[in-house]
Scaffold this active site. Structure first.
Site, PDB file in Angstrom:
ATOM      1  N   SER A  49      55.632 -63.503 -52.514  1.00 58.82           N
ATOM      2  CA  SER A  49      55.216 -62.151 -52.151  1.00 58.82           C
ATOM      3  C   SER A  49      55.922 -61.687 -50.887  1.00 58.82           C
ATOM      4  O   SER A  49      56.129 -62.474 -49.959  1.00 58.82           O
ATOM      5  CB  SER A  49      53.702 -62.145 -51.914  1.00 58.82           C
ATOM      6  OG  SER A  49      53.233 -60.846 -51.631  1.00 58.82           O
ATOM      7  N   ALA A  84      58.862 -56.539 -46.218  1.00 55.23           N
ATOM      8  CA  ALA A  84      59.233 -55.122 -46.234  1.00 55.23           C
ATOM      9  C   ALA A  84      60.399 -54.895 -45.275  1.00 55.23           C
ATOM     10  O   ALA A  84      60.331 -55.234 -44.093  1.00 55.23           O
ATOM     11  CB  ALA A  84      58.046 -54.261 -45.833  1.00 55.23           C
ATOM     12  N   GLN A 126      62.332 -56.073 -50.692  1.00 52.25           N
ATOM     13  CA  GLN A 126      61.374 -54.967 -50.739  1.00 52.25           C
ATOM     14  C   GLN A 126      61.765 -53.936 -49.691  1.00 52.25           C
ATOM     15  O   GLN A 126      62.021 -54.292 -48.532  1.00 52.25           O
ATOM     16  CB  GLN A 126      59.950 -55.456 -50.456  1.00 52.25           C
ATOM     17  CG  GLN A 126      58.903 -54.358 -50.614  1.00 52.25           C
ATOM     18  CD  GLN A 126      57.522 -54.778 -50.125  1.00 52.25           C
ATOM     19  OE1 GLN A 126      57.297 -54.911 -48.921  1.00 52.25           O
ATOM     20  NE2 GLN A 126      56.591 -55.003 -51.053  1.00 52.25           N
ATOM     21  N   TYR A 209      51.055 -47.522 -46.697  1.00 54.82           N
ATOM     22  CA  TYR A 209      52.330 -47.091 -46.139  1.00 54.82           C
ATOM     23  C   TYR A 209      52.769 -45.788 -46.804  1.00 54.82           C
ATOM     24  O   TYR A 209      52.036 -45.201 -47.584  1.00 54.82           O
ATOM     25  CB  TYR A 209      53.348 -48.219 -46.221  1.00 54.82           C
ATOM     26  CG  TYR A 209      52.882 -49.437 -45.433  1.00 54.82           C
ATOM     27  CD1 TYR A 209      52.528 -49.311 -44.090  1.00 54.82           C
ATOM     28  CD2 TYR A 209      52.742 -50.685 -46.038  1.00 54.82           C
ATOM     29  CE1 TYR A 209      52.062 -50.402 -43.364  1.00 54.82           C
ATOM     30  CE2 TYR A 209      52.274 -51.781 -45.318  1.00 54.82           C
ATOM     31  CZ  TYR A 209      51.931 -51.630 -43.982  1.00 54.82           C
ATOM     32  OH  TYR A 209      51.466 -52.703 -43.262  1.00 54.82           O
ATOM     33  N   LEU A 329      45.020 -64.177 -53.517  1.00 55.27           N
ATOM     34  CA  LEU A 329      44.263 -65.423 -53.421  1.00 55.27           C
ATOM     35  C   LEU A 329      44.383 -66.263 -54.691  1.00 55.27           C
ATOM     36  O   LEU A 329      43.403 -66.797 -55.192  1.00 55.27           O
ATOM     37  CB  LEU A 329      42.791 -65.133 -53.095  1.00 55.27           C
ATOM     38  CG  LEU A 329      42.524 -64.416 -51.768  1.00 55.27           C
ATOM     39  CD1 LEU A 329      41.037 -64.254 -51.543  1.00 55.27           C
ATOM     40  CD2 LEU A 329      43.165 -65.155 -50.600  1.00 55.27           C
TER      41      LEU A 329
END
Length: 385
Positions: A49, A84, A126, A209, A329
C-alpha cells in the site's frame, strides 16, 4: 485485464486424449497466482500500500525510500507502490513528502523503480495533491497545521473554502484556472513517472485529499461545473484520469484509490462509489479501484476491525465488474487468501503487515504452501528460514 475468476487458471490448457480442451487449475493459492493488467503481469496479488514516509528533502527521494521500497520487493510483494508523490510543492501533506514536479525528483526515483523491477516486482507510483490537508507536521511531531515560520506554507487550495477541522486554516477555493493548472501539473508528473520507469500508476482520490475534496458534498459546496450534482462533483476526478491517460501509455495499468464512504451522514457513500465505478468501468481507462474509506471529515465513525473495508471492495467488484483491491487491517495469510478465493477483490493491499515484516509474502507463501515463491538466493542459502 485481470483474471476475473481468481479460482481458474488462465494459461494452463492442453489437449486431452479425445481432443477436448482440459482446464488445469493452478495448484498455488489464489494469493500467489499471477495477475495481469493490460501488458503488466505481477507474480502474485499482494500489493504494498502507498504509505507516506515523511523522509524526503525538497520532494527528493533518498536512501530511506530506496531501502524501504526495495526491501518489500525483495520480500516477495507482487506490486510495490511508492507513497503519495505530490504534483506541486503546495500539494504536499508535509514539508518532507515526495514530489514529482521537477527532473531531479524524477531522477532520484528512477533507480528505485529499476531495483524494484529487478527483484521481480512491479514498480508502482501513486500521485496526489493534499489540497486543504497540506502543510502539516509529521505524525511523530503531531500532524498539526504548520505556519510558514515553522516550515509550512499558507497557500492551501481546495474545492471550497472550508477548513478540514476546527483550528485548521481555511483554504482558498480553486478557480477554474487553478483547476486547469493543477491538471497540467498532474500531467507533467505522470510524464516524469513514465520516464522514471514505473509500470503502474495510481491516482490518490481518497483520505480527504484534493480529489476526494471534490467528490464529497461535505467538502465541495461549489455551484459551478465542479460542484453540486454528482456528475459535477466527479468531474475533477474524470478530468484527472483523462490527462493522466494523455501521458500514461495505454499498455500500462492505471489504478484509482478511493474512499468508498466518508462514514459521515451527508457525505460520499458506497452507493456513490458504485455509481462512479460503473462509469469508470464503461469508460475503460481505469483498471482497478483501490477501495479504502474515510479521511475527509473528523466526525467520521469508522467500525475498525480486521478486514473492515473488504465489503466495500466486494460490492464494487460484484456490482460493476471493475477489478478491486481490498485494504484495511488484513494481517494474516488466511484472511488474505480468503478475500481472493471468495471473489471479494483482485488484489490484497497490505500496509501495516508489510511495515512490520518486509518478508510477509514469502512467509505467507510457506504458510499457504505456494509452489512458485522462493527466497532470494542471498538469503535462502543460509538455511535459517
Amino acid at each position: 485485464m485481470s483474471d476475473r475468476n481468481p479460482g481458474t487458471a488462465t494459461d494452463s490448457r492442453s489437449g486431452g486424449e479425445d481432443g477436448r480442451r482440459i482446464l488445469r487449475r493452478d495448484p498455488n493459492p489464489h494469493l500467489f497466482r499471477p495477475v495481469r493488467f493490460r501488458s503488466v503481469e505481477a507474480r502474485n496479488r499482494i500489493m504494498l500500500s502507498p504509505m507516506c514516509q515523511y523522509s524526503a528533502t525538497d520532494g527528493v527521494a533518498n536512501d530511506w525510500h530506496r531501502v524501504h521500497l526495495g526491501a518489500r520487493a525483495i520480500g516477495g510483494a507482487g506490486w510495490v507502490f511508492t507513497e503519495a508523490v505530490h504534483t506541486e510543492p503546495r500539494g504536499r501533506i508535509t514539508p518532507f513528502c515526495l514530489g514529482l514536479w521537477n527532473d531531479e525528483q524524477r531522477d532520484a526515483l528512477a533507480p528505485i523503480a529499476a531495483f524494484i523491477r529487478a527483484q521481480g516486482a512491479v514498480p508502482g507510483i501513486q500521485l496526489g495533491h493534499a489540497g486543504r490537508k497540506a502543510s502539516v507536521g509529521r505524525p511523530w511531531e503531531g500532524s498539526r497545521p504548520l505556519t510558514p515560520a515553522e516550515g509550512g506554507w499558507d497557500d492551501q487550495v481546495a474545492a471550497s473554502a472550508l477548513p478540514y477541522a476546527s483550528g485548521w486554516p481555511t483554504p482558498r477555493a480553486m478557480t477554474v484556472d487553478d483547476i486547469q493548472a493543477s491538471l497540467q501539473a498532474l500531467k507533467s508528473a505522470v510524464r516524469r513517472a513514465r520516464e522514471a520507469g514505473f509500470q503502474a500508476l495510481e491516482l490518490h482520490g481518497a483520505h480527504g485529499y484534493l480529489i476526494h475534496q471534490f467528490l464529497s458534498p461535505l467538502s465541495n459546496q461549489r455551484d459551478d461545473a465542479y460542484g453540486g450534482s454528482f456528475d459535477h462533483r466527479v468531474r475533477y476526478l474524470l478530468e484527472s484520469i483523462a490527462v493522466t491517460r494523455e501521458e500514461w501509455p495505454d499498455e500500462l495499468p492505471l489504478f484509482v484509490r478511493l474512499s468508498c464512504t466518508d462514514w459521515v451522514d451527508g457525505g460520499w457513500t458506497d452507493d456513490d462509489t458504485v455509481r462512479l465505478a460503473e462509469r469508470l468501468k464503461a469508460e475503460g481507462q481505469v483498471d482497478l479501484l483501490d477501495c479504502s474509506s474515510g479521511g475527509n471529515d473528523p466526525r467520521q465513525q469508522i467500525p475498525i476491525h480486521p478486514g473492515y473495508q473488504i465489503p466495500l471492495s466486494q460490492r464494487v467488484r460484484s456490482e460493476t465488474g471493475l477489478a478491486t483491491g481490498a485494504v484495511g487491517l488484513i494481517h494474516s495469510p488466511d484472511l488474505a487468501e480468503s478475500v481472493l478465493a471468495n471473489g471479494q477483490a483482485d488484489l490484497v493491499i497490505l500496509g501495516r503487515a508489510l511495515l512490520a515484516d518486509p518478508a510477509w509474502p514469502l512467509r505467507a507463501a510457506a504458510t499457504l504452501k505456494a509452489r512458485n515463491m522462493a527466497w532470494p538466493p542471498q538469503y535462502e542459502r543460509s538455511n535459517i528460514f
